[in-house]
Structure formats: structure tokens, C-alpha cells
Scaffold this motif. Structure first.
Motif, PDB file in Angstrom:
ATOM      1  N   ALA A 184       0.796  -1.237   0.000  1.00 13.78           N
ATOM      2  CA  ALA A 184       0.000   0.000   0.000  1.00 13.78           C
ATOM      3  C   ALA A 184       0.824   1.281   0.000  1.00 13.78           C
ATOM      4  O   ALA A 184       0.261   2.370   0.103  1.00 13.78           O
ATOM      5  N   ALA A 185       2.124   1.190  -0.136  1.00  9.59           N
ATOM      6  CA  ALA A 185       2.956   2.392  -0.017  1.00  9.59           C
ATOM      7  C   ALA A 185       2.934   3.266  -1.264  1.00  9.59           C
ATOM      8  O   ALA A 185       3.222   4.458  -1.195  1.00  9.59           O
ATOM      9  N   GLN A 186       2.585   2.682  -2.410  1.00 10.55           N
ATOM     10  CA  GLN A 186       2.597   3.458  -3.654  1.00 10.55           C
ATOM     11  C   GLN A 186       1.621   2.849  -4.648  1.00 10.55           C
ATOM     12  O   GLN A 186       1.022   1.810  -4.398  1.00 10.55           O
ATOM     13  N   GLY A 187       1.456   3.519  -5.789  1.00  9.77           N
ATOM     14  CA  GLY A 187       0.653   2.992  -6.875  1.00  9.77           C
ATOM     15  C   GLY A 187      -0.794   2.750  -6.505  1.00  9.77           C
ATOM     16  O   GLY A 187      -1.430   3.559  -5.815  1.00  9.77           O
ATOM     17  N   ILE A 188      -1.332   1.621  -6.963  1.00 10.56           N
ATOM     18  CA  ILE A 188      -2.732   1.289  -6.732  1.00 10.56           C
ATOM     19  C   ILE A 188      -3.022   1.163  -5.243  1.00 10.56           C
ATOM     20  O   ILE A 188      -4.043   1.649  -4.753  1.00 10.56           O
ATOM     21  N   GLY A 189      -2.125   0.516  -4.504  1.00  7.46           N
ATOM     22  CA  GLY A 189      -2.345   0.328  -3.068  1.00  7.46           C
ATOM     23  C   GLY A 189      -2.487   1.633  -2.313  1.00  7.46           C
ATOM     24  O   GLY A 189      -3.357   1.780  -1.447  1.00  7.46           O
ATOM     25  N   ILE A 221      -1.797   0.459   6.187  1.00  2.00           N
ATOM     26  CA  ILE A 221      -0.920   0.656   5.036  1.00  2.00           C
ATOM     27  C   ILE A 221       0.341  -0.164   5.280  1.00  2.00           C
ATOM     28  O   ILE A 221       1.248   0.251   6.005  1.00  2.00           O
ATOM     29  N   TYR A 222       0.395  -1.351   4.700  1.00  3.62           N
ATOM     30  CA  TYR A 222       1.514  -2.266   4.969  1.00  3.62           C
ATOM     31  C   TYR A 222       2.262  -2.570   3.674  1.00  3.62           C
ATOM     32  O   TYR A 222       1.659  -2.813   2.633  1.00  3.62           O
ATOM     33  N   ASP A 223       3.597  -2.545   3.780  1.00  3.40           N
ATOM     34  CA  ASP A 223       4.416  -2.651   2.577  1.00  3.40           C
ATOM     35  C   ASP A 223       5.833  -3.067   2.960  1.00  3.40           C
ATOM     36  O   ASP A 223       6.277  -2.835   4.103  1.00  3.40           O
ATOM     37  N   ILE A 224       6.549  -3.637   2.016  1.00  3.71           N
ATOM     38  CA  ILE A 224       7.952  -3.968   2.251  1.00  3.71           C
ATOM     39  C   ILE A 224       8.788  -2.691   2.361  1.00  3.71           C
ATOM     40  O   ILE A 224       9.847  -2.673   2.976  1.00  3.71           O
ATOM     41  N   ASN A 225       8.280  -1.603   1.772  1.00  2.00           N
ATOM     42  CA  ASN A 225       8.909  -0.283   1.896  1.00  2.00           C
ATOM     43  C   ASN A 225       8.229   0.447   3.054  1.00  2.00           C
ATOM     44  O   ASN A 225       7.316   1.251   2.854  1.00  2.00           O
ATOM     45  N   GLU A 226       8.672   0.149   4.265  1.00  2.00           N
ATOM     46  CA  GLU A 226       7.995   0.694   5.444  1.00  2.00           C
ATOM     47  C   GLU A 226       8.123   2.209   5.545  1.00  2.00           C
ATOM     48  O   GLU A 226       7.181   2.893   5.969  1.00  2.00           O
ATOM     49  N   GLU A 227       9.259   2.748   5.145  1.00  2.39           N
ATOM     50  CA  GLU A 227       9.457   4.204   5.234  1.00  2.39           C
ATOM     51  C   GLU A 227       8.413   4.942   4.402  1.00  2.39           C
ATOM     52  O   GLU A 227       7.815   5.925   4.851  1.00  2.39           O
ATOM     53  N   GLN A 228       8.169   4.466   3.191  1.00  6.15           N
ATOM     54  CA  GLN A 228       7.183   5.088   2.319  1.00  6.15           C
ATOM     55  C   GLN A 228       5.764   4.874   2.860  1.00  6.15           C
ATOM     56  O   GLN A 228       4.913   5.762   2.766  1.00  6.15           O
ATOM     57  N   ALA A 229       5.528   3.703   3.446  1.00  3.57           N
ATOM     58  CA  ALA A 229       4.224   3.425   4.050  1.00  3.57           C
ATOM     59  C   ALA A 229       3.964   4.360   5.224  1.00  3.57           C
ATOM     60  O   ALA A 229       2.855   4.897   5.388  1.00  3.57           O
ATOM     61  N   ALA A 275       5.228   7.309   5.644  1.00  2.00           N
ATOM     62  CA  ALA A 275       5.030   8.663   5.120  1.00  2.00           C
ATOM     63  C   ALA A 275       3.585   8.857   4.666  1.00  2.00           C
ATOM     64  O   ALA A 275       2.980   9.914   4.905  1.00  2.00           O
ATOM     65  N   LEU A 276       3.004   7.834   4.034  1.00  2.00           N
ATOM     66  CA  LEU A 276       1.615   7.940   3.593  1.00  2.00           C
ATOM     67  C   LEU A 276       0.671   7.984   4.792  1.00  2.00           C
ATOM     68  O   LEU A 276      -0.288   8.769   4.802  1.00  2.00           O
ATOM     69  N   ALA A 277       0.946   7.186   5.804  1.00  2.46           N
ATOM     70  CA  ALA A 277       0.118   7.200   7.010  1.00  2.46           C
ATOM     71  C   ALA A 277       0.173   8.565   7.693  1.00  2.46           C
ATOM     72  O   ALA A 277      -0.851   9.077   8.170  1.00  2.46           O
ATOM     73  N   ALA A 278       1.357   9.162   7.722  1.00  2.31           N
ATOM     74  CA  ALA A 278       1.505  10.488   8.318  1.00  2.31           C
ATOM     75  C   ALA A 278       0.740  11.529   7.506  1.00  2.31           C
ATOM     76  O   ALA A 278       0.137  12.455   8.060  1.00  2.31           O
ATOM     77  N   GLU A 279       0.741  11.367   6.187  1.00  3.32           N
ATOM     78  CA  GLU A 279       0.003  12.279   5.304  1.00  3.32           C
ATOM     79  C   GLU A 279      -1.498  12.192   5.579  1.00  3.32           C
ATOM     80  O   GLU A 279      -2.191  13.225   5.643  1.00  3.32           O
ATOM     81  N   LEU A 280      -2.000  10.970   5.759  1.00  2.00           N
ATOM     82  CA  LEU A 280      -3.436  10.785   6.002  1.00  2.00           C
ATOM     83  C   LEU A 280      -3.832  11.181   7.410  1.00  2.00           C
ATOM     84  O   LEU A 280      -4.942  11.665   7.640  1.00  2.00           O
ATOM     85  N   GLY A 281      -2.947  10.953   8.382  1.00  2.00           N
ATOM     86  CA  GLY A 281      -3.227  11.370   9.760  1.00  2.00           C
ATOM     87  C   GLY A 281      -4.051  10.362  10.534  1.00  2.00           C
ATOM     88  O   GLY A 281      -3.806   9.147  10.473  1.00  2.00           O
ATOM     89  N   THR A 282      -5.050  10.841  11.244  1.00  2.00           N
ATOM     90  CA  THR A 282      -5.880   9.998  12.097  1.00  2.00           C
ATOM     91  C   THR A 282      -6.495   8.841  11.313  1.00  2.00           C
ATOM     92  O   THR A 282      -6.860   8.982  10.157  1.00  2.00           O
ATOM     93  N   TYR A 327       5.504  -2.737   8.392  1.00  2.46           N
ATOM     94  CA  TYR A 327       6.317  -3.507   7.454  1.00  2.46           C
ATOM     95  C   TYR A 327       5.655  -4.840   7.158  1.00  2.46           C
ATOM     96  O   TYR A 327       5.126  -5.509   8.055  1.00  2.46           O
ATOM     97  N   LEU A 328       5.681  -5.242   5.883  1.00  5.75           N
ATOM     98  CA  LEU A 328       5.165  -6.552   5.515  1.00  5.75           C
ATOM     99  C   LEU A 328       5.799  -7.031   4.214  1.00  5.75           C
ATOM    100  O   LEU A 328       5.647  -6.411   3.170  1.00  5.75           O
ATOM    101  N   ASP A 329       6.511  -8.155   4.307  1.00  9.94           N
ATOM    102  CA  ASP A 329       6.940  -8.901   3.135  1.00  9.94           C
ATOM    103  C   ASP A 329       5.894  -9.988   2.957  1.00  9.94           C
ATOM    104  O   ASP A 329       5.819 -10.930   3.741  1.00  9.94           O
TER     105      ASP A 329
END
Length: 258
Positions: free
Chosen positions: A10-15, A31-39, A41-48, A54-56
Motif C-alpha cells: 500500500a505504499a505506492q501505486g494502486i495500493g 498501510i503495509y508494505d515492504i517499503n515501510e518508510e514510504q508506508a 510517510a503515507l500514514a503520516a500524510e493521512l493522519g488519524t 512492514y510486511l513482506d
């Protein structure tokens, strides 16, 4: 009651677009992704009401940890969206066997892991649904996308089987089947079909269909498969009524390189 959705990849693209749309519509979003840093960042953008982690998806134990963590935070798991996926393109023999295996590990085993781990949580929820990301490549095997296409046929088959099997738990298992979508996955793709068909869909188009399936309450009448986009719907319908030799000839034509 506020429902929750857990999205893999869910860190980028369709997710990421699915996460944004569900959050906008009042869901608690995982929002779970192998790219946890980007995930994160998206959670922080959305907020509450947004949580990242992290998820592989190829690792079953990580699924167990992630879903339990999410359930503890959200209260219950209502909707699982198996979105994570990868794509290798080009002639089958020019793609390394390691890449073919990685496609299986993420696109097939990832969905198996997600469904298997999630069931116990979904059975406890007041409302539960699984939505898998399949593809128009699961309508007919696609040249130069052999292992990707095969992986999406597996997702289609698993979706159909569990949609029947889990009716005893009142859990619908559905999928969406988009054609090529404007994401990093299709950039520089080496396949004649993308040259001939084009890329008309956006991540938002797919996200809208996923949300629609999540919100439909007429439980029994929801179709198991939802083609996304006019071209995909046409291909899906024609494949069901055309003779097999004609489907093959059509796909030979679509796979021709310019």
C-alpha cells in the motif's frame, strides 16, 4: 461502527490510492508494505485512522504479526485487500528463473498467506470481505508476461474457490481485474500487448472499484470478478463466448510487436 481495511503493498501505486480513498470514506486504514518508510510517510500524510507497518507478503510469519498488530489497533479486521504484486516482462526464456520464482512468491504465495492468516480475524468481525487484485492477464495467458499472467490466473482461481468455500462464514472473496494501469510497474514494459492496447486506467479507477465492492451490501448478488475499464470488460465478455481458437488468434494479434 467504523470499518477497517488492511492493504498489502500500500505504499505506492494502486495500493496507496486505495488507502487514500478508503480513508477519505471514513475507514480505519492499514498501510503495509515492504517499503515501510514510504508506508509510514503515507500514514503520516493521512493522519488519524491510518496505521503503517512492514510486511513482506511472501513471509507467513510477518503476515501473522502484521494482522494481529492491525487488529489490536483497529478493533477488528473487516476488509483485506491483497494488492501487493510484481511484474517481469519480456520473452519467457530471457527472464531469469529467480525472477519467475519471485513472481510466484509475491503474487501467489503472498495472496495465499494473506487469506490463510486473515480468516481467523475475519470470522470474528461484524462484517468481513476479501478483495484480491487479479488482472486482465487472467482472462487469457499473455505472451511476454507468462509468469505474471500465470500468477493472476492463480489469484483468480483462489478467489473463486474461497468465495464458495467461505460462504459458510458469510465472507465474500472477490477480485478486480484491471488492464494496464498507469503505475511504475508498467514503465518500460517489454510486451507487445501494452503497445497495442495502451495504458488507459489510473490507480484511482481501480481504487473506486475496490471501494464499491467493499461497500456493496447485497451480499449474494455481487459478482466474484469485476473487470475494470471498458477494454477489460469487452475482453472478459468476448472470451466467455468466443471459440477457443479465436481467443488464441486474438491474443496472437494483440501480442505482435511494432
Amino acid at each position: 461502527m467504523q470499518h477497517s481495511v488492511f492493504i498489502s503493498g500500500a505504499a505506492q501505486g494502486i495500493g496507496a490510492e486505495i488507502a487514500r480513498l478508503f480513508h477519505k470514506n471514513g475507514y480505519k486504514v492499514g498501510i503495509y508494505d515492504i517499503n515501510e518508510e514510504q508506508a509510514q510517510a503515507l500514514a503520516a500524510e493521512l493522519g488519524t485512522d491510518a496505521k503503517a507497518g512492514y510486511l513482506d507478503v511472501s513471509n507467513y510469519r510477518q503476515w501473522q504479526i502484521a494482522l494481529q498488530e492491525f487488529k489490536n489497533w483497529a478493533g477488528e479486521l473487516n476488509i483485506l485487500v491483497n494488492n501487493a504484486g510484481i511484474l517481469y516482462s519480456g520473452p519467457f526464456e530471457n527472464t531469469t528463473i529467480q525472477s519467475h520464482h519471485r513472481t510466484v512468491d509475491i503474487n501467489i504465495k503472498g495472496v495465499l498467506n494473506g487469506c490463510h492468516t486473515a480468516l481467523a480475524h475475519l470470522k470474528e468481525a461484524s462484517f468481513a470481505r476479501v478483495i484480491n487484485l487479479s488482472s486482465a492477464s487472467a482472462i487469457y495467458g499473455q505472451a511476454d508476461l507468462a509468469s505474471y499472467s500465470a500468477s493472476k490466473f492463480a489469484v483468480r482461481g483462489l478467489t473463486e474457490a474461497l468465495d464458495v468455500e467461505w460462504q459458510k462464514h458469510h465472507i465474500r472473496v472477490l477480485d478486480v481485474m484491471p488492464l494496464f494501469v498507469q503505475t511504475n510497474m508498467v514503465k518500460n514494459m517489454d510486451a507487445g500487448s501494452i503497445q497495442n492496447i495502451g495504458v488507459d486506467l489510473t490507480p484511482a479507477d481501480v481504487a473506486k472499484q475496490v471501494l464499491h465492492l467493499a461497500q456493496q451490501k447485497d451480499h449474494a448478488l455481487i459478482p466474484t470478478h469485476t473487470p475494470v475499464g471498458i477494454k477489460t470488460k469487452l475482453m472478459y465478455q468476448l472470451s466467455s463466448i468466443s471459440p477457443q481458437f479465436l481467443n488464441r488468434l486474438t491474443n496472437i494479434f494483440l501480442s505482435k510487436r511494432s
